[in-house]
Design an enzyme around this catalytic site. Structure first.
Site, PDB file in Angstrom:
ATOM      1  CB  ALA A  11      -0.931  -0.001   1.215  1.00 55.74           C
ATOM      2  NE  ARG A  16      12.194   5.464   0.311  1.00 49.99           N
ATOM      3  CZ  ARG A  16      12.500   4.480   1.163  1.00 49.99           C
ATOM      4  NH1 ARG A  16      13.748   4.270   1.505  1.00 49.99           N
ATOM      5  NH2 ARG A  16      11.546   3.689   1.641  1.00 49.99           N
ATOM      6  CB  THR A  80       5.123  -1.976   7.896  1.00 46.89           C
ATOM      7  OG1 THR A  80       5.927  -1.563   9.016  1.00 46.89           O
ATOM      8  CG2 THR A  80       5.823  -1.551   6.629  1.00 46.89           C
ATOM      9  CG  ASP A 104       9.312  -2.718  -0.965  1.00 43.79           C
ATOM     10  OD1 ASP A 104       9.213  -3.717  -0.224  1.00 43.79           O
ATOM     11  OD2 ASP A 104       9.663  -1.590  -0.557  1.00 43.79           O
ATOM     12  CG  ASN A 171      13.042  -6.393   9.486  1.00 46.12           C
ATOM     13  OD1 ASN A 171      12.736  -7.549   9.214  1.00 46.12           O
ATOM     14  ND2 ASN A 171      12.140  -5.414   9.617  1.00 46.12           N
ATOM     15  CG  ASN A 229      13.039   1.115  -0.626  1.00 43.23           C
ATOM     16  OD1 ASN A 229      11.888   0.807  -0.354  1.00 43.23           O
ATOM     17  ND2 ASN A 229      14.085   0.504  -0.110  1.00 43.23           N
ATOM     18  CB  SER A 407      10.641  -4.599 -59.102  1.00 45.37           C
ATOM     19  OG  SER A 407      11.502  -5.687 -58.958  1.00 45.37           O
TER      20      SER A 407
HETATM   21  C1  UD1 Z   1      10.766  -1.848   5.972  1.00 42.20           C
HETATM   22  C2  UD1 Z   1      11.037  -2.203   7.428  1.00 42.20           C
HETATM   23  C3  UD1 Z   1      12.543  -2.302   7.637  1.00 42.20           C
HETATM   24  C4  UD1 Z   1      13.110  -3.332   6.689  1.00 42.20           C
HETATM   25  C5  UD1 Z   1      12.714  -3.034   5.235  1.00 42.20           C
HETATM   26  C6  UD1 Z   1      13.098  -4.199   4.365  1.00 42.20           C
HETATM   27  C7  UD1 Z   1       9.288  -1.177   8.748  1.00 42.20           C
HETATM   28  C8  UD1 Z   1       8.917  -0.048   9.633  1.00 42.20           C
HETATM   29  N1  UD1 Z   1      10.516  -1.158   8.259  1.00 42.20           N
HETATM   30  O1  UD1 Z   1      11.340  -0.565   5.716  1.00 42.20           O
HETATM   31  O2  UD1 Z   1      12.831  -2.664   8.985  1.00 42.20           O
HETATM   32  O3  UD1 Z   1      14.517  -3.370   6.830  1.00 42.20           O
HETATM   33  O4  UD1 Z   1      11.295  -2.851   5.118  1.00 42.20           O
HETATM   34  O5  UD1 Z   1      12.824  -3.948   3.030  1.00 42.20           O
HETATM   35  O6  UD1 Z   1       8.504  -2.066   8.548  1.00 42.20           O
HETATM   36  N2  UD1 Z   1       3.566  -0.422   3.269  1.00 42.20           N
HETATM   37  C9  UD1 Z   1       2.200  -0.455   3.378  1.00 42.20           C
HETATM   38  N3  UD1 Z   1       1.570   0.482   4.135  1.00 42.20           N
HETATM   39  C10 UD1 Z   1       2.250   1.424   4.828  1.00 42.20           C
HETATM   40  C11 UD1 Z   1       3.661   1.453   4.704  1.00 42.20           C
HETATM   41  C12 UD1 Z   1       4.282   0.515   3.934  1.00 42.20           C
HETATM   42  O7  UD1 Z   1       1.529  -1.297   2.788  1.00 42.20           O
HETATM   43  O8  UD1 Z   1       1.591   2.230   5.507  1.00 42.20           O
HETATM   44  C13 UD1 Z   1       4.227  -1.423   2.404  1.00 42.20           C
HETATM   45  C14 UD1 Z   1       5.018  -0.799   1.270  1.00 42.20           C
HETATM   46  O9  UD1 Z   1       4.223  -0.668   0.125  1.00 42.20           O
HETATM   47  C15 UD1 Z   1       6.134  -1.789   1.082  1.00 42.20           C
HETATM   48  C16 UD1 Z   1       6.324  -2.418   2.450  1.00 42.20           C
HETATM   49  O10 UD1 Z   1       5.158  -2.129   3.180  1.00 42.20           O
HETATM   50  O11 UD1 Z   1       5.781  -2.793   0.146  1.00 42.20           O
HETATM   51  C17 UD1 Z   1       7.544  -1.846   3.175  1.00 42.20           C
HETATM   52  O12 UD1 Z   1       7.368  -0.444   3.321  1.00 42.20           O
HETATM   53  P1  UD1 Z   1       8.531   0.590   3.085  1.00 42.20           P
HETATM   54  O13 UD1 Z   1       8.003   1.940   3.360  1.00 42.20           O
HETATM   55  O14 UD1 Z   1       9.194   0.326   1.800  1.00 42.20           O
HETATM   56  O15 UD1 Z   1       9.470   0.178   4.304  1.00 42.20           O
HETATM   57  P2  UD1 Z   1      11.040   0.311   4.398  1.00 42.20           P
HETATM   58  O16 UD1 Z   1      11.382   1.708   4.739  1.00 42.20           O
HETATM   59  O17 UD1 Z   1      11.674  -0.289   3.230  1.00 42.20           O
HETATM   60 CA    CA Z   2      10.997  -0.933   1.224  1.00 42.74          CA
END
Ligand code: UD1
Ligand code: CA
Length: 462
Positions: A11, A16, A80, A104, A171, A229, A407
């Site tokens: 979501a 970025r 998340t 992602d 993580n 990202n 031709s």
């Molecule tokens: C997240 C983790 C981080 C980990 C990394 C690995 C958290 C807080 N951090 O960071 O510890 O090392 O992934 O790739 O979890 N998403 C939603 N709804 C939201 C926010 C995010 O569905 O409200 C989804 C995004 O679309 C994405 C995934 O969750 O697919 C991860 O979110 P993202 O914002 O990319 O987290 P990172 O900063 O990469």
């Molecule tokens: Ca991510």
């Protein structure tokens, strides 16, 4: 054994990426990012797959809707942890093990997911995290451990101090959890952090407080857990995945003269002893037979090639079929609906569209063959054009077997040339020609002696 349920988080805004397209729809080797975690999830044979969508939810749903996915809407992207909480309703009756994936993180392997689930079950853990060690951990949440080596939490990059940023264990954003623990723990996490978000990894703290068991598993290959990202990361991943696909085809008996510039999408198949030159794109549902030669600079989408086909330098093929031993190019364009028989030759600067061409027929130079059926062993001369379009409708041309089209012929459709017809050079054919006939336009040819000199004299004076 317990059932498996999967939650995929997709979501996020993808800030970025700086894009109008939702991040999980950005193509990676021809398939949207989300395709990959979905494919890995399906290998676990889950009872249910829930995908949490928000930004561009409708677009994402449309791209994947086959009835097998439970869609969960996260209206506001509050983090998340919040995203997983949104999926609670979909798992109220579910007592198995939950696996949480990130939309992602595309390269995650079924093996690593299997390892994660096995450890989680064997140790009867409340939550199990997939981790990896990265030489460049920037951007990821770092895994915190106590002196005994037990995990004590995950610290997001934004919340980490300088020394903490040196921690290399990260993580992966991929977890196994018991739904009972997970959804209860999510009620307890807050959003007091740099980003003001509900962090899913904060359930580690809850588990510690409650004395629940927390496990970690290292990913089989650290490259699997790389997230996308930014567009730069997308490009690096494209390369990584492309290399993997290319290695697969080389092991399967395909020669790639320059693997760095062979772009072969997921889902393409290639037969043994086919040799592929530089700068070749094989895309979509393309299948290539055995012993084919692709000289280079070929852009091939959704094409079916038989065996021993030769694509000479610089050709574009889309949605077409080419039978064994055909030779195409250089500089040919086969457009949708082209079906070429065995041993057909299509030469330089020839374009075909909705063209069914019989065995052994040749169109070797400068031609447009559109909305046409051509028989076998026919020769299409240089500069032959099917005039198939009047600005409103398309019309058909039919050309029989063993026809010699001279031709500079224009065939004004609808028109039919019977078998064994001869078309004289520079003919405009407007009416059907019966088998075995010669067709030509009457045109007088005159010669004026000394004309050039007079012409030039006139211009000099003027
Ligand atoms: C997240 C983790 C981080 C980990 C990394 C690995 C958290 C807080 N951090 O960071 O510890 O090392 O992934 O790739 O979890 N998403 C939603 N709804 C939201 C926010 C995010 O569905 O409200 C989804 C995004 O679309 C994405 C995934 O969750 O697919 C991860 O979110 P993202 O914002 O990319 O987290 P990172 O900063 O990469
Ligand atoms: Ca991510």
């Amino acid at each position: 054994m317990n059932d498996v349920g999967v939650i995929i988080l997709a979501a996020g805004v993808g800030k970025r990426m700086n894009s109008r397209l939702p991040k999980v729809l950005h193509p990676l080797v021809g398939k949207p990012l989300l395709f990959y975690p979905l494919r890995a999830a399906r290998e676990l044979r889950p009872k249910r797959i829930a995908v949490v969508v928000g930004r561009g939810a409708d677009e994402v749903r449309r791209a994947f809707d086959d009835g097998s996915i439970t869609w969960v809407l996260q209206e506001e992207q509050l983090g998340t942890g919040h995203a997983v909480r949104c999926a609670k309703e979909s798992f109220l009756d579910f007592t198995g093990d939950l696996v949480i994936l990130s939309g992602d993180v595309p390269l995650i392997s079924p093996q690593s997911l299997g390892d994660l689930l096995r450890r989680h079950r064997d140790r009867k853990a409340a939550v199990t995290l997939l981790t990896a060690s990265l030489e460049q951990p920037a951007g990821y949440g770092r895994v915190l451990r106590n002196a005994g080596g037990d995990i004590t939490g995950v610290l997001e990059e934004q919340d980490a101090s300088e020394p903490e940023k040196h921690i290399k264990e990260i993580n992966a954003g991929i977890y196994a959890a018991s739904p009972r623990f997970l959804f209860a723990a999510l009620e307890e996490i807050g959003n007091r952090n740099e980003q003001g978000e509900y962090y899913l990894p904060d359930i580690i703290g809850v588990a510690l407080r409650r004395g629940e068991r927390i496990e970690t598993v290292r990913a089989a290959d650290a490259r699997e857990i790389l997230g996308v990202n930014t567009r730069e990361e997308l490009a690096i991943m494209e390369k990584t995945l492309q290399e993997k696909i290319n290695r697969h085809w080389m092991a399967a008996g395909v020669t790639l003269k320059d693997p760095d510039t062979a772009y072969i999408e997921e889902g393409v198949t290639i037969g043994k002893d086919t040799v592929i030159g530089p700068n070749t794109h094989l895309l979509g549902r393309t299948t290539i037979g055995e012993g084919c030669r692709i000289d280079g600079s070929a852009y091939v989408t959704d094409a079916r090639l038989g065996n021993d086909v030769h694509l000479r330098f610089s050709v574009v093929l889309a949605d077409c079929q080419v039978a064994d031993k055909a030779v195409i190019g250089p500089f040919a364009h086969l457009r949708p609906g082209t079906v070429l028989g065995r041993g057909v030759h299509i030469g330089s600067f020839v374009e075909t569209k909705q063209a069914i061409v019989g065995e052994g027929t040749k169109a070797n130079h400068l031609a447009y063959l559109g909305d046409v059926t051509v028989g076998r062993d026919t020769n299409i001369g240089a500069g032959t054009i099917t005039c198939n379009y009047d600005g409103f409708r398309k019309y058909e041309t039919k050309i029989g077997d063993r026809v010699q089209v001279g031709s500079d012929t224009t065939l004004v459709a609808p028109v039919t040339l019977g078998d064994d017809v001869y078309v004289a050079t520079a003919t405009t054919v407007r009416h059907d020609v019966p088998p075995g006939a010669l067709v030509y336009n009457e045109r007088s040819e005159r010669v004026r002696q000394g004309w050039t000199e007079q012409f030039r004299e006139r211009h000099k004076k003027g």
